[in-house]
Enzyme design. Sequence first.
Site, PDB file in Angstrom:
ATOM      1  N   LYS A 179       1.186  -2.660   6.247  1.00 36.88           N
ATOM      2  CA  LYS A 179       0.737  -1.441   5.567  1.00 36.88           C
ATOM      3  C   LYS A 179      -0.218  -1.747   4.414  1.00 36.88           C
ATOM      4  O   LYS A 179      -1.067  -0.934   4.082  1.00 36.88           O
ATOM      5  CB  LYS A 179       1.942  -0.645   5.039  1.00 36.88           C
ATOM      6  N   HIS A 226      14.424  -3.872  -0.782  1.00 42.20           N
ATOM      7  CA  HIS A 226      13.093  -3.935  -1.401  1.00 42.20           C
ATOM      8  C   HIS A 226      13.266  -3.630  -2.884  1.00 42.20           C
ATOM      9  O   HIS A 226      13.816  -2.595  -3.247  1.00 42.20           O
ATOM     10  CB  HIS A 226      12.131  -2.941  -0.742  1.00 42.20           C
ATOM     11  N   GLU A 257       9.017  -9.739   3.157  1.00 45.89           N
ATOM     12  CA  GLU A 257       7.948  -8.859   3.655  1.00 45.89           C
ATOM     13  C   GLU A 257       6.844  -8.707   2.608  1.00 45.89           C
ATOM     14  O   GLU A 257       6.581  -7.603   2.129  1.00 45.89           O
ATOM     15  CB  GLU A 257       8.540  -7.482   3.985  1.00 45.89           C
TER      16      GLU A 257
HETATM   17  C1  LIG Z   1       9.815  -1.890   3.686  1.00 47.30           C
HETATM   18  C2  LIG Z   1       8.688  -2.491   2.941  1.00 47.30           C
HETATM   19  N1  LIG Z   1       8.479  -3.815   3.077  1.00 47.30           N
HETATM   20  C3  LIG Z   1       7.468  -4.427   2.442  1.00 47.30           C
HETATM   21  C4  LIG Z   1       6.586  -3.725   1.644  1.00 47.30           C
HETATM   22  C5  LIG Z   1       5.476  -4.465   0.972  1.00 47.30           C
HETATM   23  O1  LIG Z   1       5.686  -4.537  -0.364  1.00 47.30           O
HETATM   24  P1  LIG Z   1       4.740  -5.359  -1.325  1.00 47.30           P
HETATM   25  O2  LIG Z   1       3.339  -4.988  -1.002  1.00 47.30           O
HETATM   26  O3  LIG Z   1       5.176  -4.982  -2.682  1.00 47.30           O
HETATM   27  O4  LIG Z   1       4.980  -6.819  -1.039  1.00 47.30           O
HETATM   28  C6  LIG Z   1       6.779  -2.347   1.442  1.00 47.30           C
HETATM   29  C7  LIG Z   1       5.900  -1.579   0.556  1.00 47.30           C
HETATM   30  O5  LIG Z   1       6.018  -0.404   0.356  1.00 47.30           O
HETATM   31  C8  LIG Z   1       7.853  -1.710   2.122  1.00 47.30           C
HETATM   32  O6  LIG Z   1       8.086  -0.391   1.999  1.00 47.30           O
END
Ligand SMILES: Cc1ncc(COP(=O)(O)O)c(C=O)c1O
Length: 380
Positions: free
Chosen positions: A47, A184, A262
């Site tokens: 994402k 998270h 993640e």
């Molecule tokens: C379920 C989940 N995993 C991973 C991420 C990635 O987080 P970050 O960009 O803070 O590493 C997000 C971000 O919203 C998330 O919702």
Amino acid sequence: MIPKTMLKRLARRHGTPLFVVDHDALRKNLADFRRHLPRVQPYYAVKANPDPAIVRTLYRAGASFDVASLPEFMTVHENIQHLPPKERQDFIWDKIIYANPIKDEATLRALDPFRPLVTYDNFAEIGKIRKHAPHAGLALRIRVPNTGAMVELSSKFGAAPGEAVDLIAAAHRVGLVVEGLSFHVGSQTTNFDNYVQALHLASGIFREAHLRGFTKMNLMDIGGGFPAPYDANVRPFRELARLLNREIERLFPEKNIEILAEPGRFIVATAATLVAKVIGKAERDGKRCYYIDDGVYHTYSGILFDHMRYPVKAFRRGPTQPSAVFGPTCDALDTISLAEPLPDLKLNDLVYTENIGAYSHASATHFNGFPPAKVVHLNV
Ligand SMILES: Cc1ncc(COP(=O)(O)O)c(C=O)c1O
């Protein structure tokens, strides 16, 4: 950092707005993550920036992937499948986790043939998964403190620790298998204590689940949140890593428990720079106002969706004064900054913003008919 001369040359060749992705930086960030956290397999959070070229580079460098929708799942799957057969995945859980706890029924049906690994955090989801994706493996997302994170996630997702083992039991009762836990701590977490508390909560749930007979759980997903070094206030990643390694060894000494993470922002934020052009200029109430060809509806969308503040820098030198910087659309919300220290810019001057790789181009719209910035990939 991409040299300024190169940024200008690229903007002349390709036009603006231009989103420049440096794949050497992607590889370096992934390598740093793995070097500092040797027991943790990174599942890049697609994402943050779902560009297929980014997915391919990270896959070749050894990453796995966290996806949040069927299109993201297919982006990863197809870009892995296009690689030579020897590089393909053998087992999908090693490469993809579907980490959105809420999935619509059609998505579950489409995922089921892949026997995916999916997260869940409530009883209703168990019924849906049982009916539409009975071949999925499960990870229970628990709620953990997000104190001080730039983007807070704990009010939307996560089972309360007190109901966690009941949720594991409920899944087992209908024949599903819970492989482990996920959490998270909130995105851009500079409060490292969030991770310590989360690991504590998770190890307690592991222990209780074990006592109630769920002895096969072997997966601990520590989520995202790892802060990008946007400024000097962000403590070095190695400090967080030292803390995490210590707590993981202490709380999850069993080597059969796989630890995965993640990271999104940490991998991609510093790997992209935006170059934009001054397309309009005015003086309003004594303040210089610049209008550039990218804005809040486009690459700077992180100002709204990601709570970010992005410095806009000039290539031109000269004494600066606080100036307003607006995007190209007709909406006043399209305001990048009301007080950016900028020199006296001319029409057609270029400006740039570094460290804009995460949650930026990913959420750009076509509002007012302006398309998202063109993307150029370096060092692929
Ligand atoms: C379920 C989940 N995993 C991973 C991420 C990635 O987080 P970050 O960009 O803070 O590493 C997000 C971000 O919203 C998330 O919702």
